[in-house]
Design a protein around this motif. Structure first.
Motif, PDB file in Angstrom:
ATOM      1  N   GLU A  87      43.112  38.647  48.501  1.00  0.00           N
ATOM      2  CA  GLU A  87      44.166  38.494  47.417  1.00  0.00           C
ATOM      3  C   GLU A  87      45.535  38.527  48.412  1.00  0.00           C
ATOM      4  O   GLU A  87      46.644  37.576  48.414  1.00  0.00           O
ATOM      5  N   ARG A  91      47.640  34.701  49.166  1.00  0.00           N
ATOM      6  CA  ARG A  91      49.855  35.120  48.766  1.00  0.00           C
ATOM      7  C   ARG A  91      50.072  34.916  50.220  1.00  0.00           C
ATOM      8  O   ARG A  91      50.464  34.157  50.417  1.00  0.00           O
ATOM      9  N   GLU A 114      46.041  33.440  39.861  1.00  0.00           N
ATOM     10  CA  GLU A 114      47.029  34.731  39.538  1.00  0.00           C
ATOM     11  C   GLU A 114      45.668  35.212  38.745  1.00  0.00           C
ATOM     12  O   GLU A 114      45.117  36.094  38.133  1.00  0.00           O
ATOM     13  N   PHE A 118      41.613  36.054  41.057  1.00  0.00           N
ATOM     14  CA  PHE A 118      42.123  36.757  41.344  1.00  0.00           C
ATOM     15  C   PHE A 118      41.827  38.476  41.216  1.00  0.00           C
ATOM     16  O   PHE A 118      41.334  39.627  41.117  1.00  0.00           O
ATOM     17  N   GLY A 122      39.977  39.661  43.893  1.00  0.00           N
ATOM     18  CA  GLY A 122      41.359  39.563  44.792  1.00  0.00           C
ATOM     19  C   GLY A 122      41.153  41.218  45.381  1.00  0.00           C
ATOM     20  O   GLY A 122      42.032  40.795  46.786  1.00  0.00           O
TER      21      GLY A 122
END
Length: 218
Positions: A87, A91, A114, A118, A122
Protein backbone atom coordinates in the motif's frame (compact mmCIF):
# COMPACT_ATOMS: atom_id res chain seq x y z
CA UNK A 1 31.20 6.34 15.89
CA UNK A 2 31.02 5.39 12.19
CA UNK A 3 31.95 8.10 9.73
CA UNK A 4 29.07 9.44 7.61
CA UNK A 5 29.13 9.04 3.85
CA UNK A 6 29.90 11.89 1.46
CA UNK A 7 28.92 12.24 -2.19
CA UNK A 8 32.56 11.67 -3.12
CA UNK A 9 32.73 8.46 -1.09
CA UNK A 10 29.68 7.01 -2.82
CA UNK A 11 30.73 8.18 -6.28
CA UNK A 12 34.25 6.75 -6.03
CA UNK A 13 33.33 3.44 -4.41
CA UNK A 14 34.84 0.80 -6.71
CA UNK A 15 33.27 -2.61 -7.42
CA UNK A 16 34.93 -5.73 -6.04
CA UNK A 17 34.61 -9.45 -6.73
CA UNK A 18 31.74 -9.68 -4.25
CA UNK A 19 29.03 -7.18 -3.22
CA UNK A 20 29.97 -5.03 -0.23
CA UNK A 21 28.33 -2.36 1.93
CA UNK A 22 29.40 1.19 2.67
CA UNK A 23 27.46 2.41 5.71
CA UNK A 24 26.08 5.89 6.30
CA UNK A 25 24.71 5.10 9.77
CA UNK A 26 21.32 4.46 11.38
CA UNK A 27 20.75 1.44 9.14
CA UNK A 28 21.32 3.27 5.83
CA UNK A 29 24.02 2.00 3.49
CA UNK A 30 24.92 1.71 -0.18
CA UNK A 31 25.44 -1.77 -1.60
CA UNK A 32 28.15 -1.85 -4.27
CA UNK A 33 27.73 -4.75 -6.68
CA UNK A 34 30.49 -6.40 -8.76
CA UNK A 35 28.95 -4.99 -11.94
CA UNK A 36 29.32 -1.45 -10.60
CA UNK A 37 25.70 -0.87 -9.57
CA UNK A 38 25.17 1.02 -6.31
CA UNK A 39 21.95 0.37 -4.42
CA UNK A 40 20.60 2.24 -1.39
CA UNK A 41 19.34 0.02 1.40
CA UNK A 42 17.86 0.70 4.84
CA UNK A 43 18.01 -2.01 7.49
CA UNK A 44 15.27 -1.73 10.11
CA UNK A 45 13.13 -3.73 12.49
CA UNK A 46 9.36 -4.03 12.30
CA UNK A 47 7.22 -6.08 14.67
CA UNK A 48 10.33 -7.74 16.01
CA UNK A 49 11.66 -8.79 12.60
CA UNK A 50 14.71 -7.43 10.83
CA UNK A 51 13.84 -6.11 7.36
CA UNK A 52 15.51 -4.40 4.44
CA UNK A 53 14.05 -1.51 2.46
CA UNK A 54 15.30 -0.80 -1.07
CA UNK A 55 15.42 2.98 -1.40
CA UNK A 56 16.72 3.36 -4.94
CA UNK A 57 19.78 3.30 -7.17
CA UNK A 58 22.69 5.74 -7.11
CA UNK A 59 23.12 8.23 -8.81
CA UNK A 60 19.39 8.44 -9.70
CA UNK A 61 18.83 8.70 -5.95
CA UNK A 62 21.45 10.98 -4.42
CA UNK A 63 22.89 10.68 -0.92
CA UNK A 64 20.70 13.57 0.23
CA UNK A 65 17.56 11.97 -1.22
CA UNK A 66 18.46 8.56 0.23
CA UNK A 67 18.74 10.10 3.68
CA UNK A 68 15.40 11.89 3.24
CA UNK A 69 13.72 8.65 2.22
CA UNK A 70 15.27 6.88 5.19
CA UNK A 71 13.84 9.53 7.54
CA UNK A 72 10.39 9.14 5.96
CA UNK A 73 10.60 5.37 6.34
CA UNK A 74 11.52 5.66 10.02
CA UNK A 75 8.61 8.01 10.62
CA UNK A 76 6.30 5.36 9.13
CA UNK A 77 7.81 2.68 11.34
CA UNK A 78 7.24 4.89 14.38
CA UNK A 79 3.54 5.09 13.40
CA UNK A 80 3.32 1.33 13.04
CA UNK A 81 3.48 1.29 9.22
CA UNK A 82 5.87 -1.00 7.36
CA UNK A 83 7.58 1.16 4.67
CA UNK A 84 7.97 -1.95 2.48
CA UNK A 85 4.21 -2.54 2.40
CA UNK A 86 2.45 -2.74 -0.96
CA UNK A 87 0.00 0.00 0.00
CA UNK A 88 2.82 2.42 0.83
CA UNK A 89 4.50 1.81 -2.53
CA UNK A 90 1.19 2.00 -4.43
CA UNK A 91 0.29 5.34 -2.86
CA UNK A 92 3.76 6.68 -3.66
CA UNK A 93 3.30 5.60 -7.32
CA UNK A 94 -0.19 7.15 -7.38
CA UNK A 95 1.11 10.46 -6.02
CA UNK A 96 3.83 10.64 -8.69
CA UNK A 97 1.28 10.08 -11.47
CA UNK A 98 -1.32 12.65 -10.34
CA UNK A 99 -0.03 15.46 -12.54
CA UNK A 100 -0.77 13.48 -15.70
CA UNK A 101 -4.27 12.31 -14.73
CA UNK A 102 -7.67 13.96 -14.55
CA UNK A 103 -9.07 14.17 -10.98
CA UNK A 104 -11.78 11.64 -11.83
CA UNK A 105 -9.30 9.11 -13.24
CA UNK A 106 -7.05 9.51 -10.20
CA UNK A 107 -10.01 8.85 -7.88
CA UNK A 108 -10.96 5.73 -9.83
CA UNK A 109 -7.43 4.35 -9.61
CA UNK A 110 -7.04 4.82 -5.85
CA UNK A 111 -10.60 3.61 -5.18
CA UNK A 112 -9.90 0.33 -6.99
CA UNK A 113 -6.73 -0.14 -4.98
CA UNK A 114 -8.38 0.74 -1.67
CA UNK A 115 -11.45 -1.45 -2.12
CA UNK A 116 -10.00 -4.41 -4.02
CA UNK A 117 -6.23 -4.70 -3.51
CA UNK A 118 -5.27 -3.13 -0.19
CA UNK A 119 -7.53 -5.31 2.03
CA UNK A 120 -5.51 -8.44 1.07
CA UNK A 121 -2.18 -7.06 -0.11
CA UNK A 122 -1.80 -3.60 1.42
CA UNK A 123 0.10 -4.50 4.59
CA UNK A 124 2.34 -7.12 2.97
CA UNK A 125 5.92 -6.25 1.92
CA UNK A 126 5.95 -5.72 -1.83
CA UNK A 127 9.15 -7.75 -2.21
CA UNK A 128 7.38 -10.81 -0.80
CA UNK A 129 4.46 -10.68 -3.23
CA UNK A 130 4.34 -12.99 -6.23
CA UNK A 131 2.02 -13.40 -9.20
CA UNK A 132 -0.17 -15.96 -7.32
CA UNK A 133 -0.85 -13.36 -4.59
CA UNK A 134 -2.14 -10.85 -7.13
CA UNK A 135 -4.08 -13.48 -9.05
CA UNK A 136 -5.84 -14.57 -5.85
CA UNK A 137 -7.17 -11.03 -5.45
CA UNK A 138 -8.12 -10.76 -9.11
CA UNK A 139 -9.87 -14.12 -8.92
CA UNK A 140 -12.20 -12.75 -6.25
CA UNK A 141 -13.16 -9.88 -8.53
CA UNK A 142 -13.74 -12.23 -11.46
CA UNK A 143 -15.95 -14.55 -9.42
CA UNK A 144 -18.20 -11.57 -8.70
CA UNK A 145 -18.66 -11.22 -12.45
CA UNK A 146 -16.57 -8.05 -12.81
CA UNK A 147 -14.24 -9.20 -15.59
CA UNK A 148 -13.36 -5.74 -16.90
CA UNK A 149 -12.71 -4.44 -13.37
CA UNK A 150 -10.35 -7.37 -12.76
CA UNK A 151 -8.48 -6.55 -15.95
CA UNK A 152 -8.12 -2.89 -15.02
CA UNK A 153 -6.97 -3.76 -11.50
CA UNK A 154 -4.37 -6.12 -12.98
CA UNK A 155 -3.02 -3.29 -15.11
CA UNK A 156 -2.83 -0.98 -12.09
CA UNK A 157 -0.98 -3.57 -9.99
CA UNK A 158 1.39 -4.13 -12.90
CA UNK A 159 2.20 -0.43 -13.05
CA UNK A 160 2.82 -0.32 -9.29
CA UNK A 161 5.25 -3.26 -9.33
CA UNK A 162 6.97 -1.91 -12.44
CA UNK A 163 7.49 1.39 -10.64
CA UNK A 164 8.87 -0.50 -7.63
CA UNK A 165 11.32 -2.38 -9.86
CA UNK A 166 12.52 0.76 -11.65
CA UNK A 167 12.91 2.51 -8.29
CA UNK A 168 15.13 -0.32 -7.07
CA UNK A 169 12.66 -1.53 -4.43
CA UNK A 170 12.30 -5.01 -5.94
CA UNK A 171 14.35 -7.06 -8.39
CA UNK A 172 11.56 -8.79 -10.33
CA UNK A 173 8.18 -7.50 -11.44
CA UNK A 174 5.57 -10.11 -10.37
CA UNK A 175 2.50 -8.33 -11.75
CA UNK A 176 3.63 -7.36 -15.25
CA UNK A 177 1.61 -9.93 -17.23
CA UNK A 178 -1.35 -10.72 -14.99
CA UNK A 179 -3.96 -10.03 -17.69
CA UNK A 180 -2.75 -13.10 -19.59
CA UNK A 181 -4.12 -15.31 -16.79
CA UNK A 182 -7.53 -13.61 -16.59
CA UNK A 183 -10.81 -14.70 -18.12
CA UNK A 184 -11.44 -13.21 -21.56
CA UNK A 185 -14.51 -11.03 -21.68
CA UNK A 186 -17.14 -12.46 -24.08
CA UNK A 187 -17.47 -10.54 -27.34
CA UNK A 188 -20.95 -9.16 -28.01
CA UNK A 189 -21.95 -9.14 -31.66
CA UNK A 190 -24.48 -6.50 -32.66
CA UNK A 191 -27.20 -7.15 -35.20
CA UNK A 192 -26.25 -6.20 -38.77
CA UNK A 193 -27.72 -6.48 -42.23
CA UNK A 194 -25.71 -8.92 -44.36
CA UNK A 195 -28.05 -9.75 -47.28
CA UNK A 196 -27.58 -7.52 -50.38
CA UNK A 197 -31.37 -7.33 -51.00
CA UNK A 198 -31.98 -6.07 -47.47
CA UNK A 199 -29.23 -3.47 -47.82
CA UNK A 200 -30.82 -2.23 -51.06
CA UNK A 201 -34.20 -1.95 -49.37
CA UNK A 202 -32.64 0.03 -46.54
CA UNK A 203 -30.99 2.48 -48.95
CA UNK A 204 -34.29 3.01 -50.83
CA UNK A 205 -36.10 3.62 -47.55
CA UNK A 206 -33.51 6.24 -46.62
CA UNK A 207 -33.92 7.95 -50.00
CA UNK A 208 -37.71 8.00 -49.60
CA UNK A 209 -37.59 9.34 -46.01
CA UNK A 210 -39.70 12.52 -45.95
CA UNK A 211 -38.25 13.98 -42.78
CA UNK A 212 -35.25 16.20 -42.03
CA UNK A 213 -32.21 15.64 -44.26
CA UNK A 214 -29.88 15.41 -41.24
CA UNK A 215 -31.74 12.30 -40.10
CA UNK A 216 -31.29 10.72 -43.52
CA UNK A 217 -27.54 11.41 -43.38
CA UNK A 218 -27.37 9.81 -39.92
Amino acid sequence: MAKKLTDTTVKTAKPKEKPYKVADGDGLYVLVNPGGGKLWRLKYRFEGKEKLLAIGTYPAVSLKEARARAVTAKEMIARGIDPCAFEVVAREWHKKKLAGWTPNHARQIIRRLETLAFPDLGSRPIAELGAPDFLAVLGKVERQGHLETARRLAQICGQVTRYARLAGMIVADPASHLTEALTTKPVRHHAAITEPREIGALLRAIDDYPGDVSVSFA
